[in-house]
Design a protein around this motif. Structure first.
Motif, PDB file in Angstrom:
ATOM      1  N   ILE A  11      28.568   8.934  34.413  1.00 12.56           N
ATOM      2  CA  ILE A  11      27.911   7.738  34.261  1.00 12.56           C
ATOM      3  C   ILE A  11      26.246   8.207  34.004  1.00 12.56           C
ATOM      4  O   ILE A  11      25.643   7.717  33.341  1.00 12.56           O
ATOM      5  N   ALA A  12      25.858   9.136  34.910  1.00 11.01           N
ATOM      6  CA  ALA A  12      24.430   9.310  34.829  1.00 11.01           C
ATOM      7  C   ALA A  12      24.005  10.121  33.620  1.00 11.01           C
ATOM      8  O   ALA A  12      23.076  10.117  32.883  1.00 11.01           O
ATOM      9  N   THR A  13      25.160  10.790  32.918  1.00 17.85           N
ATOM     10  CA  THR A  13      24.483  11.369  31.596  1.00 17.85           C
ATOM     11  C   THR A  13      25.037  10.521  30.468  1.00 17.85           C
ATOM     12  O   THR A  13      25.095  11.025  29.395  1.00 17.85           O
ATOM     13  N   ALA A  14      25.323   9.251  30.704  1.00 15.70           N
ATOM     14  CA  ALA A  14      25.635   8.321  29.765  1.00 15.70           C
ATOM     15  C   ALA A  14      27.170   8.769  29.000  1.00 15.70           C
ATOM     16  O   ALA A  14      27.539   8.259  27.800  1.00 15.70           O
ATOM     17  N   GLU A  15      28.092   9.262  29.445  1.00 18.00           N
ATOM     18  CA  GLU A  15      29.239   9.674  28.974  1.00 18.00           C
ATOM     19  C   GLU A  15      30.351   8.916  29.838  1.00 18.00           C
ATOM     20  O   GLU A  15      31.135   9.207  30.362  1.00 18.00           O
ATOM     21  N   TYR A  16      30.234   7.653  29.179  1.00 18.05           N
ATOM     22  CA  TYR A  16      30.904   6.355  29.860  1.00 18.05           C
ATOM     23  C   TYR A  16      32.562   6.657  29.843  1.00 18.05           C
ATOM     24  O   TYR A  16      33.074   6.296  30.607  1.00 18.05           O
ATOM     25  N   ASP A  17      32.839   6.796  28.534  1.00 11.81           N
ATOM     26  CA  ASP A  17      34.333   7.105  28.300  1.00 11.81           C
ATOM     27  C   ASP A  17      35.094   8.306  29.347  1.00 11.81           C
ATOM     28  O   ASP A  17      36.131   7.957  29.809  1.00 11.81           O
ATOM     29  N   ARG A  18      34.333   9.270  29.555  1.00 18.47           N
ATOM     30  CA  ARG A  18      34.755  10.344  30.294  1.00 18.47           C
ATOM     31  C   ARG A  18      34.629   9.818  31.929  1.00 18.47           C
ATOM     32  O   ARG A  18      35.685  10.210  32.480  1.00 18.47           O
ATOM     33  N   ALA A  19      33.907   9.241  31.943  1.00 18.69           N
ATOM     34  CA  ALA A  19      33.508   8.644  33.468  1.00 18.69           C
ATOM     35  C   ALA A  19      34.821   7.670  33.868  1.00 18.69           C
ATOM     36  O   ALA A  19      35.422   7.796  34.650  1.00 18.69           O
ATOM     37  N   ILE A  20      35.260   6.832  32.778  1.00 18.43           N
ATOM     38  CA  ILE A  20      36.245   5.933  33.192  1.00 18.43           C
ATOM     39  C   ILE A  20      37.512   6.751  33.089  1.00 18.43           C
ATOM     40  O   ILE A  20      38.509   6.201  34.032  1.00 18.43           O
ATOM     41  N   ARG A  21      37.824   7.793  32.215  1.00 18.53           N
ATOM     42  CA  ARG A  21      39.068   8.449  32.467  1.00 18.53           C
ATOM     43  C   ARG A  21      39.219   9.184  34.025  1.00 18.53           C
ATOM     44  O   ARG A  21      40.204   9.339  34.559  1.00 18.53           O
ATOM     45  N   ASP A  22      38.051   9.883  34.258  1.00 19.79           N
ATOM     46  CA  ASP A  22      37.853  10.218  35.675  1.00 19.79           C
ATOM     47  C   ASP A  22      38.316   9.082  36.745  1.00 19.79           C
ATOM     48  O   ASP A  22      38.996   9.430  37.598  1.00 19.79           O
ATOM     49  N   PHE A  23      37.535   8.156  36.665  1.00 23.58           N
ATOM     50  CA  PHE A  23      37.915   7.093  37.736  1.00 23.58           C
ATOM     51  C   PHE A  23      39.253   6.522  37.675  1.00 23.58           C
ATOM     52  O   PHE A  23      39.947   6.330  38.665  1.00 23.58           O
ATOM     53  N   ASP A  24      39.976   6.517  36.405  1.00 23.36           N
ATOM     54  CA  ASP A  24      41.180   6.341  36.343  1.00 23.36           C
ATOM     55  C   ASP A  24      42.189   7.133  37.088  1.00 23.36           C
ATOM     56  O   ASP A  24      43.124   6.971  37.797  1.00 23.36           O
TER      57      ASP A  24
END
Length: 284
Positions: A82-95
């Motif tokens: 999230i902090a690096t603005a890589e939101y799709d990657r972040a969402i996959r990790d939270f999933d």
């Protein structure tokens, strides 16, 4: 210079081989490496974001972590993304974190934050709904959902969520500042002013609170006070489009056409539709 570097590299490799020849030393090296990855993944000592991502990735790839620990690693890496603005990657990790630990509320909330930053506001609200269902006392999830409702123009819903966030966490600067902004938009100006003053008493560098209080002054017809607060907001965040645009309107009201037009143009360069936002707020 090339030769000396090659010699140092060779010596270092030999030293590692010697250490690994001792089972006890090899185990100690592995333990130290594992602890370093944990520290990186947890963001200890203000670890740089890329180092945090690397540390979490090592833990995730190790195959040694138990499901709960693995969920934390995915959550932490998601926060770094999230902090690096890589939101799709972040969402996959939270999933992944949610799948590993279904009762773990943090990645549910954080997934909402990623959707919020991405601009997927409906998905953000759904995520915050889920977080609140898991933990009805989670004040941050209420404050975050309020931010999503603000982006959607659902100001009454945002105000109710900020009320609940403040009830659950009276020290939440985000909630007080957000409620000030919401009240400014809704026209509840006296109550909004109290909220902003409270934030600024605790944090004199809060650009959002200055920006919100300036909007209240603008709506009250106090152009000079609005300009002072917009100046304070821009001192902290020089490219805050709403502060530039609001200051431009205040300058125009004072008869400063050149200064006002300049601020309006600068604001639109940063955020093209900022004028539409102010029209919705009832200020033109």
């Amino acid at each position: 210079m090339t030769t000396r570097l090659a010699i140092i590299d060779s010596v270092a490799s030999g030293l590692v081989l010697l250490l690994l020849s001792s089972p006890a030393m090899a185990q100690e090296l592995q333990k130290n490496s594992h602890l370093k990855s944990i520290e990186q993944c947890n963001g200890a000592d203000r670890i740089p974001l890329q180092a945090r991502i690397v540390g979490c990735t090592v833990l995730i790839s190790s195959g040694d972590a138990k499901p709960d620990a693995l969920a934390v690693a995915y959550n932490n890496r998601g926060n770094a993304y999230i902090a690096t603005a890589e939101y799709d990657r972040a969402i996959r990790d939270f999933d992944q974190a949610i799948e590993l630990a279904s009762g773990y509320v943090k990645p549910v909330n954080n997934r909402g934050v990623a959707y919020l930053r991405k601009g997927a506001y409906d998905d953000a609200v759904k995520a915050f709904d889920q977080a609140i269902k898991l933990n009805p006392d989670y004040g941050s999830a209420f404050a975050n959902r309020a931010e999503a409702y603000l982006k959607m123009g659902r100001y009454d819903r945002a105000a109710r969520d900020f009320d609940e966030a403040i009830r659950l966490d009276p020290n939440s600067t985000l909630a007080w500042s957000g409620r000030c902004w919401t009240r400014a938009i809704l026209g509840d100006l006296a109550a909004g002013l109290d909220d902003c003053n409270r934030v600024l008493q605790a944090d004199s560098n809060n650009a959002a609170a200055y920006d919100s209080r300036a909007l209240i002054h603008l709506k009250r017809g106090r152009a000079a006070a609005a300009i002072d607060d917009y100046n304070s907001a821009l001192r902290v965040e020089p490219k805050l489009a709403s502060a530039l645009y609001g200051r431009g309107l205040a300058k125009l009201r004072q008869g400063d056409k050149a200064g006002g037009d300049s601020d309006l143009a600068a604001a639109k360069m940063i955020e093209a539709k900022v004028g539409d936002d102010f029209a919705r707020y009832g200020v033109q």
